[in-house]
Design an enzyme around this catalytic site. Structure first.
Site, PDB file in Angstrom:
ATOM      1  N   ASP A 142     -11.958 -10.524  -0.297  1.00 50.52           N
ATOM      2  CA  ASP A 142     -13.166 -10.773   0.475  1.00 50.52           C
ATOM      3  C   ASP A 142     -14.264  -9.909  -0.133  1.00 50.52           C
ATOM      4  OD1 ASP A 142     -12.339  -8.315   1.636  1.00 50.52           O
ATOM      5  OD2 ASP A 142     -11.796  -9.248   3.544  1.00 50.52           O
ATOM      6  N   GLU A 160      -5.883 -10.854  -1.194  1.00 54.12           N
ATOM      7  CA  GLU A 160      -6.667 -10.639   0.033  1.00 54.12           C
ATOM      8  C   GLU A 160      -8.163 -10.575  -0.267  1.00 54.12           C
ATOM      9  OE1 GLU A 160      -5.260  -7.278   2.330  1.00 54.12           O
ATOM     10  OE2 GLU A 160      -3.166  -7.678   1.852  1.00 54.12           O
ATOM     11  N   HIS A 199     -10.361  -6.183  -1.787  1.00 55.60           N
ATOM     12  CA  HIS A 199     -11.374  -6.081  -0.739  1.00 55.60           C
ATOM     13  C   HIS A 199     -12.622  -5.475  -1.385  1.00 55.60           C
ATOM     14  CE1 HIS A 199      -8.732  -7.421   2.389  1.00 55.60           C
ATOM     15  NE2 HIS A 199      -7.808  -6.566   1.981  1.00 55.60           N
ATOM     16  N   ASN A 218       2.158  -5.003  -3.270  1.00 51.66           N
ATOM     17  CA  ASN A 218       0.761  -5.363  -2.975  1.00 51.66           C
ATOM     18  C   ASN A 218      -0.054  -4.108  -2.659  1.00 51.66           C
ATOM     19  OD1 ASN A 218      -1.171  -7.527  -2.355  1.00 51.66           O
ATOM     20  ND2 ASN A 218      -1.019  -6.883  -0.213  1.00 51.66           N
ATOM     21  N   GLU A 270       0.807  -1.238   0.000  1.00 48.48           N
ATOM     22  CA  GLU A 270       0.000   0.000   0.000  1.00 48.48           C
ATOM     23  C   GLU A 270       0.830   1.274   0.000  1.00 48.48           C
ATOM     24  OE1 GLU A 270      -2.716  -0.321   3.309  1.00 48.48           O
ATOM     25  OE2 GLU A 270      -3.749  -2.047   2.447  1.00 48.48           O
TER      26      GLU A 270
HETATM   27  C1  XIL Z   1      -5.761  -6.490   8.515  1.00 45.56           C
HETATM   28  C2  XIL Z   1      -5.940  -7.681   9.453  1.00 45.56           C
HETATM   29  O1  XIL Z   1      -6.779  -8.616   8.840  1.00 45.56           O
HETATM   30  C3  XIL Z   1      -6.506  -7.235  10.772  1.00 45.56           C
HETATM   31  O2  XIL Z   1      -6.541  -8.319  11.694  1.00 45.56           O
HETATM   32  C4  XIL Z   1      -5.672  -6.083  11.348  1.00 45.56           C
HETATM   33  O3  XIL Z   1      -6.281  -5.595  12.519  1.00 45.56           O
HETATM   34  C5  XIL Z   1      -5.520  -4.957  10.331  1.00 45.56           C
HETATM   35  O4  XIL Z   1      -4.970  -5.490   9.136  1.00 45.56           O
HETATM   36  N1  XIL Z   1      -4.830  -4.744   3.786  1.00 45.56           N
HETATM   37  C6  XIL Z   1      -3.754  -5.503   4.179  1.00 45.56           C
HETATM   38  C7  XIL Z   1      -3.870  -6.375   5.361  1.00 45.56           C
HETATM   39  O5  XIL Z   1      -2.732  -5.529   3.473  1.00 45.56           O
HETATM   40  O6  XIL Z   1      -2.656  -6.515   6.052  1.00 45.56           O
HETATM   41  C8  XIL Z   1      -4.942  -5.918   6.310  1.00 45.56           C
HETATM   42  O7  XIL Z   1      -5.084  -6.894   7.343  1.00 45.56           O
HETATM   43  C9  XIL Z   1      -6.235  -5.693   5.567  1.00 45.56           C
HETATM   44  C10 XIL Z   1      -6.062  -4.623   4.506  1.00 45.56           C
END
Ligand code: XIL
Length: 323
Positions: free
Chosen positions: A245, A243, A213, A177, A136
């Site tokens: 979801d 990641e 996400h 990422n 990020e």
């Molecule tokens: C999130 C975790 O899932 C949580 O448990 C934590 O509190 C915060 O981070 N992008 C990312 C991940 O790259 O590392 C993040 O993970 C979600 C968003």
């Protein structure tokens, strides 16, 4: 939609299609819940360390490397023939309080960076196959995001991190990422320029991670995502969904679950159609382990297994896509 049987696991189907299928994993449920361990090993062939390798949890103080949680996750994965994505070496978020801009001279920051990456990547050399080296770093409008690393070292911190990671494990695949950079937009243009520039400078980078996400009421445009995957292929880079979801607002209706299933299925189809898309990783195992309800109040049910470890329509959409 498929049947309700789960004899043909995602893992078996994904292996036949040559794509990694994974989930982000936390050490506590892995330790405490037999159902978690069983489902993970049956359905997936990849795991990502959800929080265990982030700078803050790993480095409560400058002298300490708290590897216990990450070791458990990595050992479980290797014992079950799964590969590991290490997440993440540098991020603007979840850093320890001692890592404050202004507290060290530039030379000390370089030492901290070198020690951290050398120690962490070195420890898992040959065990962690893929690293999210930088997470990020780009903002939605395309400029670099403020972070301790940017203020201490300037934009060059990104190239430095990749070089150090490569030195510590020359065989690891190294990824940049980010989120909101899946389709074609100003942010994904900026990520594209960033990685193109790194390659032009001879920096060892092998892929781009699309976090993905998403939310069930807003499907990404598959063609757009495919175009973005293809332009990265043009640079010789891999893409992994790192990641995914698909969050639902409120109590899920049947329509929400069907919308969610369609989005999961379509995104996996995009990956299967692109030879440089090598993995599809969900951000958690079940709805009971997802970060979404903690992060977005009133949202949840974002994964493909419910809180009772039961497969949802999205699970069958993934199976159908892989079949
Ligand atoms: C999130 C975790 O899932 C949580 O448990 C934590 O509190 C915060 O981070 N992008 C990312 C991940 O790259 O590392 C993040 O993970 C979600 C968003």
């Amino acid at each position: 939609m498929g049947t309700t049987e789960t004899d043909q696991s995602l893992r078996v189907l994904a292996e036949a299609r040559g794509i990694g299928i994974g989930a982000a994993v936390a050490a506590r449920p892995l330790r405490d819940e037999q159902a978690y361990r069983d489902l993970l090993a049956r359905e997936f062939n990849m795991v990502t360390t959800e929080n265990a390798l982030k700078f803050g949890p790993l480095r409560p103080d400058r002298e300490t490397f708290a590897f216990a949680n990450a070791d458990e996750i990595v050992d479980f994965a290797l014992d079950h023939g799964m590969s590991v994505r290490g997440h993440t070496l540098l991020w603007h978020h979840m850093n320890p309080p001692w890592l404050k801009p202004g507290d060290f001279l530039r030379r000390e920051w370089e030492t901290i960076l070198r020690d951290h990456i050398g120690t962490v990547v070195g420890r898992y050399r040959g065990k962690i196959a893929v690293w999210d080296v930088v997470n990020e770093a780009v903002r939605d409008r395309g400029d670099l995001r403020d972070s301790p690393w940017l203020s201490a070292l300037g934009p060059d911190y990104i190239a430095m991190a990749f070089r150090l990671a490569h030195k510590a494990d020359p065989d690891a695949r190294l990824f940049y990422n980010d989120f909101n950079a899946e389709g074609m937009n100003p942010k994904s243009d900026a990520v594209y320029s960033l990685v193109k520039g790194l390659l032009a400078d001879g920096v060892p980078i092998h892929g781009v991670g699309f976090q993905m996400h998403l939310a069930s009421h807003h499907a990404p445009d598959s063609e757009d995502v495919a175009k973005n995957v293809a332009r990265l292929n043009g640079l010789g880079l891999e893409v992994q969904i790192t990641e995914i979801d698909v969050a639902i607002k409120g109590k899920p209706t049947e329509k929400d679950l069907q919308d969610q299933a369609r989005i999961y299925g379509e995104m996996l189809q995009v990956c299967l159609a692109a030879k440089n898309a090598t993995a599809f990783v969900m951000w958690g195992l079940t709805d009971g382990h997802s970060w979404i309800p903690h992060h977005r109040k009133g949202w949840g049910a974002a994964l493909v297994f419910d809180g009772h470890y039961q497969p949802k329509p999205a699970y069958f959409a993934l199976r159908d896509a892989l079949d």
